[in-house]
Design a protein around this motif. Structure first.
Motif, short mmCIF file in Angstrom:
data_model
loop_
_atom_site.label_atom_id
_atom_site.label_comp_id
_atom_site.label_asym_id
_atom_site.label_seq_id
_atom_site.Cartn_x
_atom_site.Cartn_y
_atom_site.Cartn_z
N ASP A 41 0.48 -1.02 0.20
CA ASP A 41 0.19 0.21 -0.23
C ASP A 41 0.60 1.23 0.09
O ASP A 41 0.59 2.16 -0.44
CB ASP A 41 -0.91 0.08 0.89
CG ASP A 41 -2.16 0.95 1.35
OD1 ASP A 41 -2.43 1.04 0.14
OD2 ASP A 41 -1.85 1.74 2.10
N LYS A 42 2.15 1.14 0.85
CA LYS A 42 2.48 1.84 0.97
C LYS A 42 3.41 2.64 -0.27
O LYS A 42 3.43 3.79 -1.13
CB LYS A 42 3.91 1.84 1.78
CG LYS A 42 5.47 3.09 1.99
CD LYS A 42 4.42 4.49 2.64
CE LYS A 42 5.36 5.69 3.13
NZ LYS A 42 6.24 5.84 1.87
N LEU A 43 3.68 2.10 -1.19
CA LEU A 43 4.43 2.07 -2.82
C LEU A 43 3.01 2.50 -3.69
O LEU A 43 3.33 3.05 -4.73
CB LEU A 43 4.29 0.20 -2.93
CG LEU A 43 5.32 -0.02 -2.78
CD1 LEU A 43 5.82 -1.96 -3.48
CD2 LEU A 43 7.43 0.51 -2.65
N ILE A 44 2.01 1.66 -3.16
CA ILE A 44 0.53 2.23 -4.33
C ILE A 44 0.62 3.82 -3.54
O ILE A 44 0.13 4.83 -4.74
CB ILE A 44 -0.39 1.35 -3.90
CG1 ILE A 44 -0.53 0.43 -4.70
CG2 ILE A 44 -1.56 2.36 -4.44
CD1 ILE A 44 -1.19 -0.80 -4.24
N TYR A 45 0.62 4.19 -2.05
CA TYR A 45 0.14 5.49 -2.10
C TYR A 45 1.76 6.56 -2.56
O TYR A 45 1.32 7.16 -3.44
CB TYR A 45 1.01 5.77 -0.54
CG TYR A 45 0.85 7.78 0.27
CD1 TYR A 45 -0.66 8.39 0.29
CD2 TYR A 45 2.03 7.87 -0.25
CE1 TYR A 45 -0.63 9.08 0.16
CE2 TYR A 45 1.95 9.36 0.06
CZ TYR A 45 0.64 9.57 0.65
OH TYR A 45 0.58 10.86 0.98
N ASP A 46 3.23 6.15 -2.83
CA ASP A 46 3.92 6.68 -3.53
C ASP A 46 3.75 6.93 -4.69
O ASP A 46 3.91 8.23 -5.75
CB ASP A 46 5.22 6.26 -3.12
CG ASP A 46 5.49 5.83 -1.30
OD1 ASP A 46 5.61 6.93 -0.61
OD2 ASP A 46 6.99 4.93 -1.39
N ARG A 54 -4.07 12.06 -6.08
CA ARG A 54 -4.79 11.56 -4.84
C ARG A 54 -5.12 10.09 -4.17
O ARG A 54 -5.53 10.26 -5.37
CB ARG A 54 -5.47 13.13 -4.05
CG ARG A 54 -5.61 12.78 -2.86
CD ARG A 54 -6.46 13.51 -1.70
NE ARG A 54 -7.25 14.13 -2.23
CZ ARG A 54 -8.93 13.57 -2.24
NH1 ARG A 54 -8.48 12.51 -1.75
NH2 ARG A 54 -9.95 13.74 -2.78
N PRO A 55 -4.28 9.74 -4.06
CA PRO A 55 -5.43 7.91 -3.30
C PRO A 55 -6.85 8.38 -3.42
O PRO A 55 -7.19 9.17 -2.38
CB PRO A 55 -4.35 6.97 -2.71
CG PRO A 55 -2.94 7.92 -2.16
CD PRO A 55 -3.44 9.06 -2.61
N SER A 56 -7.77 7.89 -4.28
CA SER A 56 -9.31 8.37 -4.55
C SER A 56 -9.41 7.08 -2.84
O SER A 56 -10.82 8.29 -2.27
CB SER A 56 -9.91 7.59 -5.79
OG SER A 56 -9.92 8.19 -6.37
N GLY A 65 -5.92 3.27 3.86
CA GLY A 65 -5.28 2.96 3.05
C GLY A 65 -4.98 3.40 1.77
O GLY A 65 -6.25 3.82 1.47
N SER A 66 -4.42 3.45 0.87
CA SER A 66 -4.50 4.07 -0.56
C SER A 66 -5.27 3.04 -1.30
O SER A 66 -6.02 3.14 -2.37
CB SER A 66 -3.70 4.23 -1.04
OG SER A 66 -2.61 5.76 -0.10
#
Ligand code: MG
Length: 253
Positions: A41-46, A54-56, A65-66
């Protein structure tokens, strides 16, 4: 009310959808046995924030989470966690959206990690086919029920079942707009599809029973029989010429 989008609206929506598709593809490339869903999830956010979006899902209805990351018998809404470790043989559904220029994109894909069972292979193939049959049914002049009928027929003909409690939806300035797009239904029923409608079609197909339950965390949805569930999703636009997939990443996907 169903919001009909102008070509200019759809252009903006497409930008959000492209980032959503790119991050979904990227996440699939990053999945590894031994990794936690928090790390993924952190990789997805980055990735999403580096793209200027912005993650919806982040903060929506209080989601932490993102992306929603749901493993095996988890259907949807899995919360990324340091305690949830991805293992070889798992199927991992990632549902992710990006918000930019006032529009959201939304898409999902279920990845396999290492070798999975023949039944899991079949479930992933059939669920993806259900998505594409649903998209093919999204012709202008058809109705929302035609989409659900196409999805349900293919899932059930293959011995699988369709989740009823969660459905696809309109997508635009809001992540969830009207109409609801069920993955089951009757031809010729519900709203008529017209050019300028933009919707997410997202079959959630179970290996066993269609029944699902929400876990005590208030989010994670699981099958009640502990069997597998898969989830594939695209955001599409209805055009005069037919449905167009907006959540297309670069390259093959
Ligand atoms: Mg969706």
């Amino acid at each position: 009310m169903i919001i009909i989008k102008s070509p200019e609206d759809i252009k903006k929506l497409k930008t959000a959808c492209k980032i959503s598709a790119d991050v979904l593809k990227y996440a699939g490339e990053q999945i590894n046995a031994g990794m936690s869903t928090y790390e993924l999830d952190k990789l997805i956010y980055d990735f999403i924030t580096a793209a200027g979006a912005r993650p919806s899902f982040l903060g929506m209805y209080g989601f932490k989470g993102s992306a929603c990351i749901s493993i095996n018998d988890e259907v949807i809404h899995g919360i990324p966690s340091k305690k949830t470790i991805i293992r070889s043989g798992d199927i991992v559904s990632i549902d992710v959206g990006a918000y930019i220029n006032g529009y959201h994109g939304d898409n999902a894909y279920t990845y396999k990690v290492g070798a999975v069972s023949p039944s899991a292979e079949k479930l992933l193939r059939v669920t993806n086919e259900c998505l594409h049959l649903g998209i093919a049914a999204a012709q202008p002049g058809n109705r929302v029920g035609d989409i659900g009928y196409a999805v349900q027929k293919h899932a059930e003909e293959n011995g699988f079942s369709v989740v009823r409690e969660y459905v696809g939806h309109g997508v635009g300035r809001d992540l969830h707009e009207e109409p609801e797009v069920p993955n089951y239904g009757k031809p010729g029923h519900l709203a008529r599809l017209v050019p300028g409608m933009t919707i997410a079609i997202e079959p959630m197909i179970n290996e066993g029973t269609a029944n699902v339950k929400v876990m005590p965390d208030g989010w994670t949805v699981k099958t009640t029989d502990g069997k597998l569930s898969a989830h594939f999703e695209h955001t599409i636009a209805i055009t005069e010429k037919g449905p167009v997939i907006l959540t297309c990443a670069d390259g093959d996907f």
